[in-house]
Design an enzyme around this catalytic site. Sequence first.
Site, PDB file in Angstrom:
ATOM      1  N   SER A  10       0.863  -1.179   0.000  1.00 53.37           N
ATOM      2  CA  SER A  10       0.000   0.000   0.000  1.00 53.37           C
ATOM      3  C   SER A  10       0.894   1.222   0.000  1.00 53.37           C
ATOM      4  O   SER A  10       2.120   1.104   0.073  1.00 53.37           O
ATOM      5  CB  SER A  10      -0.914  -0.013   1.223  1.00 53.37           C
ATOM      6  N   GLY A  38       1.895   3.111  -2.253  1.00 54.43           N
ATOM      7  CA  GLY A  38       2.866   3.235  -3.346  1.00 54.43           C
ATOM      8  C   GLY A  38       4.158   2.455  -3.135  1.00 54.43           C
ATOM      9  O   GLY A  38       5.084   2.566  -3.940  1.00 54.43           O
ATOM     10  N   GLU A  52     -11.828   3.967  -5.106  1.00 56.19           N
ATOM     11  CA  GLU A  52     -11.028   4.875  -5.929  1.00 56.19           C
ATOM     12  C   GLU A  52     -11.266   4.669  -7.421  1.00 56.19           C
ATOM     13  O   GLU A  52     -11.312   3.525  -7.887  1.00 56.19           O
ATOM     14  CB  GLU A  52      -9.551   4.673  -5.625  1.00 56.19           C
ATOM     15  N   GLU A 102      -9.254   0.791  -7.146  1.00 59.46           N
ATOM     16  CA  GLU A 102      -9.170  -0.126  -5.996  1.00 59.46           C
ATOM     17  C   GLU A 102     -10.078   0.385  -4.892  1.00 59.46           C
ATOM     18  O   GLU A 102     -10.673   1.450  -5.022  1.00 59.46           O
ATOM     19  CB  GLU A 102      -7.727  -0.251  -5.508  1.00 59.46           C
ATOM     20  N   ASP A 105      -7.563   7.855   3.645  1.00 63.41           N
ATOM     21  CA  ASP A 105      -6.776   9.045   4.010  1.00 63.41           C
ATOM     22  C   ASP A 105      -7.267  10.307   3.296  1.00 63.41           C
ATOM     23  O   ASP A 105      -7.367  11.367   3.907  1.00 63.41           O
ATOM     24  CB  ASP A 105      -5.260   8.811   3.848  1.00 63.41           C
ATOM     25  N   THR A 106      -7.649  10.185   2.015  1.00 65.75           N
ATOM     26  CA  THR A 106      -8.122  11.380   1.301  1.00 65.75           C
ATOM     27  C   THR A 106      -9.422  11.921   1.922  1.00 65.75           C
ATOM     28  O   THR A 106      -9.760  13.085   1.729  1.00 65.75           O
ATOM     29  CB  THR A 106      -8.378  11.076  -0.190  1.00 65.75           C
ATOM     30  N   ARG A 142       3.644  10.884   7.356  1.00 63.81           N
ATOM     31  CA  ARG A 142       2.569  11.862   7.521  1.00 63.81           C
ATOM     32  C   ARG A 142       2.386  12.135   9.004  1.00 63.81           C
ATOM     33  O   ARG A 142       2.070  11.232   9.773  1.00 63.81           O
ATOM     34  CB  ARG A 142       1.287  11.313   6.895  1.00 63.81           C
TER      35      ARG A 142
HETATM   36  P1  AMP Z   1      -2.733   2.508  -5.904  1.00 60.84           P
HETATM   37  O1  AMP Z   1      -1.842   2.107  -4.759  1.00 60.84           O
HETATM   38  O2  AMP Z   1      -3.107   1.382  -6.806  1.00 60.84           O
HETATM   39  O3  AMP Z   1      -3.922   3.325  -5.439  1.00 60.84           O
HETATM   40  O4  AMP Z   1      -1.866   3.532  -6.790  1.00 60.84           O
HETATM   41  C1  AMP Z   1      -1.427   4.765  -6.261  1.00 60.84           C
HETATM   42  C2  AMP Z   1      -1.544   5.872  -7.295  1.00 60.84           C
HETATM   43  O5  AMP Z   1      -0.738   5.570  -8.455  1.00 60.84           O
HETATM   44  C3  AMP Z   1      -2.951   6.053  -7.858  1.00 60.84           C
HETATM   45  O6  AMP Z   1      -3.755   6.819  -7.000  1.00 60.84           O
HETATM   46  C4  AMP Z   1      -2.651   6.737  -9.183  1.00 60.84           C
HETATM   47  O7  AMP Z   1      -2.348   8.107  -9.001  1.00 60.84           O
HETATM   48  C5  AMP Z   1      -1.386   6.022  -9.635  1.00 60.84           C
HETATM   49  N1  AMP Z   1      -1.747   4.851 -10.483  1.00 60.84           N
HETATM   50  C6  AMP Z   1      -1.980   3.592 -10.046  1.00 60.84           C
HETATM   51  N2  AMP Z   1      -2.320   2.773 -11.053  1.00 60.84           N
HETATM   52  C7  AMP Z   1      -2.289   3.514 -12.189  1.00 60.84           C
HETATM   53  C8  AMP Z   1      -2.554   3.238 -13.571  1.00 60.84           C
HETATM   54  N3  AMP Z   1      -2.894   2.011 -14.001  1.00 60.84           N
HETATM   55  N4  AMP Z   1      -2.439   4.265 -14.433  1.00 60.84           N
HETATM   56  C9  AMP Z   1      -2.081   5.501 -14.026  1.00 60.84           C
HETATM   57  N5  AMP Z   1      -1.822   5.815 -12.750  1.00 60.84           N
HETATM   58  C10 AMP Z   1      -1.926   4.852 -11.822  1.00 60.84           C
END
Ligand code: AMP
Length: 387
Positions: free
Chosen positions: A149, A151, A257, A269, A276-277, A355
């Site tokens: 999670s 990122g 999301e 997802e 958090d947002t 954070r």
């Molecule tokens: P996630 O952990 O899957 O929510 O990804 C974190 C962030 O990465 C997302 O909120 C997007 O800003 C970016 N992101 C994730 N997957 C994609 C995708 N397939 N295409 C473009 N941006 C993405």
Amino acid sequence: MAKILLLGSGELGKEFVIAAQRIGQIVIAVDSYANAPAMQVAHGFEVINMLDGDALDRIVAKHQPDYIVPEIEAIRTERFYEYEKQGYTVIPSAKAANYTMNRKSIRDLAAKELGLKTADYRYAASAKALSEAVQEIGMPCVVKPLMSSSGKGQSTIKTESDIQKAWDYSQEGSRGDVAEVIVEGFVNFEYEITLLTVTQRDGKTLCCPPIGHRQERGDYQESWQPATMQSEHLQKAQDMAAKVTAALGGAGLWGVEFFIADDGVYFSELSPRPHDTGMVTLGNTQNFNEFELHLRAVLGLPIPEITQERIGASAVILASDHSDHPIFEGIEEVAAAPQSDFRLFGKPTSRPYRRMGVVVTYDGLNGDIKAVTERAKDLASKVRVLK
Ligand code: AMP
């Protein structure tokens, strides 16, 4: 009076505990370290590794809670099925916690079973398999560990030479024992939103006004409510949120999301708990903030409606250094600004990008959402976390 076992004691858990305290519920807060934010306001606490199923069993048996409320993903959630069999209520449900803890289960459910529009995706369990998957999906594409999670381990592949790097990076960021990754086609979205969605025991599902947000390093930086969007896109997102939460079952608030692109709304997802947002709702943008909504859904208290009371934004306060006694500078400036507020989470230690707090700003319903968001960013940038 209900007894709630809160699994995870971060800033979101802390606001949930405060909401529970206000209406006289009992909360035992759990995390891997002592003095975590939610523990500071709970009736009791436990320090355990929540990935250790035996430790989890022990505290469930010890406290015999009415509700088990997960606040994070890194929990031995397989045990939740057993707790449900024993008669415990897991929020929102054992299935929801299990499916969302692994990107594979939730993605297959959303895309294959429910037919929701998602980015193209493949799975890969080795660098070689990743390379093949990238050929099929095309570049650019996004690689994420199945279990991660914020990122962690996530990167974008733009050229062939990024593939090995992306694999290596994913392996550093993966949580637990799963080495597999998901590869997703890059969605060139115009903006992304969180739809806070509440499922209730009476079967009624409600959505909050959409929240826009901006991410960096996989973590949110600012969020604002409402996000300006076409009503047909909003309707589409609400339909998808209702479908996916119904398939997972149970009562609670979820953060669902979406990406909004030229060619429509993509499901990305969801998390089966406050998001958090959604801290933007701490600016009283709604009649109930996301923590109060979660609590009502957990307790089975009716939520007659969700109304937007004012517009607002949130911006994060991040640490830049390691410290075991972080100090805040610049809070007076935030406090002096009208139509603004802040939270400091009380985390005992800091590390780069951790954070530590959030600034919230607001205005009347006719206010300018861009201006409110800029104000939140500007105020948050005035706060420094010192060693
Ligand atoms: P996630 O952990 O899957 O929510 O990804 C974190 C962030 O990465 C997302 O909120 C997007 O800003 C970016 N992101 C994730 N997957 C994609 C995708 N397939 N295409 C473009 N941006 C993405």
